[in-house]
Motif scaffolding. Structure first.
Motif, PDB file in Angstrom:
ATOM      1  N   ALA A 112     -86.469  22.204 -32.733  1.00 20.81           N
ATOM      2  CA  ALA A 112     -86.652  23.436 -31.960  1.00 20.81           C
ATOM      3  C   ALA A 112     -85.305  24.110 -31.689  1.00 20.81           C
ATOM      4  CB  ALA A 112     -87.366  23.114 -30.643  1.00 20.81           C
ATOM      5  N   GLY A 116     -84.556  27.768 -32.958  1.00 16.25           N
ATOM      6  CA  GLY A 116     -84.368  28.729 -31.875  1.00 16.25           C
ATOM      7  C   GLY A 116     -82.965  29.305 -31.823  1.00 16.25           C
ATOM      8  N   GLY A 120     -82.145  33.123 -32.407  1.00 12.00           N
ATOM      9  CA  GLY A 120     -81.509  33.851 -31.314  1.00 12.00           C
ATOM     10  C   GLY A 120     -80.182  34.478 -31.710  1.00 12.00           C
ATOM     11  N   ALA A 138     -91.957  35.766 -31.255  1.00 10.17           N
ATOM     12  CA  ALA A 138     -91.780  34.912 -30.076  1.00 10.17           C
ATOM     13  C   ALA A 138     -92.782  35.282 -28.981  1.00 10.17           C
ATOM     14  CB  ALA A 138     -90.353  35.035 -29.558  1.00 10.17           C
ATOM     15  N   TRP A 183     -89.481  26.351 -29.912  1.00 12.86           N
ATOM     16  CA  TRP A 183     -88.271  27.068 -30.313  1.00 12.86           C
ATOM     17  C   TRP A 183     -88.069  28.384 -29.575  1.00 12.86           C
ATOM     18  CZ3 TRP A 183     -88.321  32.002 -32.376  1.00 12.86           C
ATOM     19  CH2 TRP A 183     -89.555  32.496 -32.778  1.00 12.86           C
ATOM     20  N   VAL A 184     -89.130  28.962 -29.008  1.00 11.50           N
ATOM     21  CA  VAL A 184     -89.046  30.303 -28.439  1.00 11.50           C
ATOM     22  C   VAL A 184     -88.069  30.360 -27.268  1.00 11.50           C
ATOM     23  CG1 VAL A 184     -90.345  32.129 -27.293  1.00 11.50           C
ATOM     24  CG2 VAL A 184     -91.359  30.892 -29.203  1.00 11.50           C
ATOM     25  N   GLN A 185     -88.081  29.348 -26.407  1.00  9.60           N
ATOM     26  CA  GLN A 185     -87.167  29.345 -25.260  1.00  9.60           C
ATOM     27  C   GLN A 185     -85.715  29.418 -25.697  1.00  9.60           C
ATOM     28  OE1 GLN A 185     -88.925  25.759 -23.275  1.00  9.60           O
ATOM     29  NE2 GLN A 185     -88.727  26.990 -21.448  1.00  9.60           N
ATOM     30  N   TYR A 186     -85.376  28.654 -26.724  1.00  7.43           N
ATOM     31  CA  TYR A 186     -84.002  28.677 -27.221  1.00  7.43           C
ATOM     32  C   TYR A 186     -83.669  30.055 -27.784  1.00  7.43           C
ATOM     33  CZ  TYR A 186     -84.410  23.600 -26.936  1.00  7.43           C
ATOM     34  OH  TYR A 186     -84.600  22.316 -26.496  1.00  7.43           O
ATOM     35  N   ALA A 187     -84.585  30.622 -28.564  1.00  6.87           N
ATOM     36  CA  ALA A 187     -84.325  31.908 -29.210  1.00  6.87           C
ATOM     37  C   ALA A 187     -84.091  33.008 -28.174  1.00  6.87           C
ATOM     38  CB  ALA A 187     -85.489  32.279 -30.124  1.00  6.87           C
ATOM     39  N   ARG A 188     -84.921  33.080 -27.169  1.00  5.21           N
ATOM     40  CA  ARG A 188     -84.779  34.137 -26.162  1.00  5.21           C
ATOM     41  C   ARG A 188     -83.524  33.949 -25.315  1.00  5.21           C
ATOM     42  NH1 ARG A 188     -89.609  37.083 -25.439  1.00  5.21           N
ATOM     43  NH2 ARG A 188     -88.961  37.686 -23.353  1.00  5.21           N
ATOM     44  N   ARG A 191     -80.472  34.688 -27.598  1.00  5.75           N
ATOM     45  CA  ARG A 191     -80.423  36.130 -27.869  1.00  5.75           C
ATOM     46  C   ARG A 191     -79.789  36.881 -26.705  1.00  5.75           C
ATOM     47  NH1 ARG A 191     -83.832  40.174 -26.046  1.00  5.75           N
ATOM     48  NH2 ARG A 191     -83.838  42.110 -27.289  1.00  5.75           N
ATOM     49  N   ASN A 236     -86.724  20.215 -22.171  1.00  6.86           N
ATOM     50  CA  ASN A 236     -87.697  20.191 -23.263  1.00  6.86           C
ATOM     51  C   ASN A 236     -87.928  18.792 -23.822  1.00  6.86           C
ATOM     52  OD1 ASN A 236     -88.378  22.850 -23.221  1.00  6.86           O
ATOM     53  ND2 ASN A 236     -87.308  23.433 -25.070  1.00  6.86           N
TER      54      ASN A 236
END
Length: 310
Positions: A112, A116, A120, A138, A183-188, A191, A236
Motif C-alpha cells: 500500500a 500510495g 501521491g 481514490a 493505498w488511498v490514505q498514503y496517496a492523499r 499528494r 495501517n
C-alpha cells in the motif's frame, strides 16, 4: 574504532532527542512497546520456542483434541493453553499464526505504501489531468469500506485462478487484497505534502539546473513527506492485521490448515458454545491486545513527530 565512536555518538543523540523523551515520559507507550515486542519475538522465534510444530502432521494426535488448559481438570502440561479440534497445541498455533498475520500485515502495508506514495508523488507534482484521474479513483475507492474492497479483490482473484491453486496462493492474495484497499490514505497524504513542497525554493532550484522530475521526487521531495507516511503505516499495520483476521474468519483468507489468528478464531467459534472456549478466546485475546498495542504506538508516533502537539 571510528565506527564505534560514530555509533556511540548516534546513540547519544537519540537518547537526547525529543522523541525518546516523549517515549520515556509515557508509561502506557512503554507497556505497548513491550507487548508488541513480546508478540513479535514470539512470532519470529516460534520454531525455536513453541512447544509443538502445528504444521508437522506426524506429531499430531486426534486423541489430544479438545484437551483443556493446564489449570483445568484434564489439562496436560504438553498443552499449556489447551488443544484445538485437531490436537494442536493452542499456544503453538498462536505463535505460528501470529507469524502469518504479522507477515501479511507488514507486506500488505508495504504494498500500500509503494502504490500510495508513487500515486501521491505523481499526482501532487504534475497536477492537472493526472491529478484529477488519480484522485477520482481514490474518491471512488473511499466510498467503499476497506473490507469490501479486499473481499472484491479476493473474489476476483479466486475466480481467475483454478480452484486447486487457491490454498497455494491464499497468502499472496491476502497481501494483494489488503494492500490495494489501503493505498488511498498514503496517496492523499503524500499528494497534499508534495503540493506544498514543490513550490519551495529547493525544488525550484533543482528544476532550474535540469534535474529530471523523477529524481527530484525521489531525492528531494520524498524524504520531506515521509513523516506522515510513517504514522499512517503504523496505524495501517493494525488495520491490515484486523482485515486479515476478518477475511480468514469469513473463510476467504488463509486456508483452514494454516493457523493464522483469524483462522484460529473461526475454528474456535464453532466450539465456543460446546465448552471448548479456549480455542477461540486465547487467539482473540492475542489479536485484540496486539492491535491495541500497535494503535497506541501509532498514536504516540503521530504526536511525537508533530511539534505542534508537544
Amino acid at each position: 574504532m571510528q565506527i564505534t565512536v560514530r555509533f556511540l555518538d548516534t546513540f547519544r543523540r537519540a537518547a537526547d532527542s525529543d522523541i525518546y523523551f516523549s517515549f520515556r515520559s509515557s508509561r502506557l507507550v512503554m507497556v505497548a512497546t513491550c507487548v508488541t515486542a513480546v508478540y513479535f519475538l514470539a512470532a519470529i522465534f516460534a520454531p525455536l520456542i513453541a512447544p509443538q510444530n502445528p504444521f508437522d502432521l506426524a506429531s499430531l494426535q486426534l486423541l489430544d483434541a479438545f484437551t483443556p488448559p493446564v489449570w483445568m481438570e484434564g489439562g496436560d502440561w504438553r498443552f499449556p493453553l489447551g488443544a484445538d479440534d485437531q490436537g494442536r497445541d493452542v499456544l503453538s498455533t498462536i505463535m505460528y499464526g501470529s507469524r502469518i498475520s504479522l507477515a501479511v500485515g507488514f507486506l500488505a502495508v508495504l504494498l500500500a505504501m509503494l502504490i500510495g506514495i508513487a500515486a501521491g508523488l505523481v499526482s501532487g507534482y504534475f497536477g492537472g489531468t493526472v491529478d484529477a484521474v488519480i484522485m477520482r479513483i481514490a474518491d471512488v475507492q473511499l466510498s467503499f469500506p476497506a473490507i469490501l474492497i479486499a473481499l472484491l479483490i479476493d473474489g476476483v482473484t479466486r475466480g481467475v485462478v483454478p480452484k486447486e491453486e487457491h490454498d497455494k496462493i491464499a497468502f499472496f492474495v491476502l497481501i494483494l487484497a489488503i494492500g490495494l484497499s489501503l493505498w488511498v490514505q498514503y496517496a492523499r497524504t503524500v499528494r497534499g505534502s508534495v503540493m506544498v513542497e514543490k513550490n519551495k525554493e529547493y525544488v525550484q532550484a533543482a528544476r532550474v539546473i535540469g534535474i529530471p522530475p523523477a529524481l527530484i521526487l525521489v531525492r528531494h521531495v520524498l524524504p520531506n513527506v515521509m513523516g506522515p507516511v510513517l504514522v499512517i503505516s503504523t496505524i495501517n499495520l493494525a488495520i491490515a492485521i484486523i482485515t486479515e483476521a476478518t477475511l480468514s474468519f469469513l473463510g476467504v483468507g488463509a486456508p483452514p490448515t494454516t493457523p493464522s489468528l483469524g483462522t484460529l478464531i473461526r475454528v474456535g467459534n464453532n466450539f465456543i458454545f460446546s465448552g471448548e472456549w479456549w480455542i477461540c478466546i486465547f487467539p482473540g485475546f492475542v489479536l485484540a491486545t496486539l492491535v491495541l498495542a500497535v494503535n497506541l504506538l501509532g498514536d504516540w508516533l503521530r504526536d511525537a513527530l508533530n511539534p505542534k502537539l508537544r
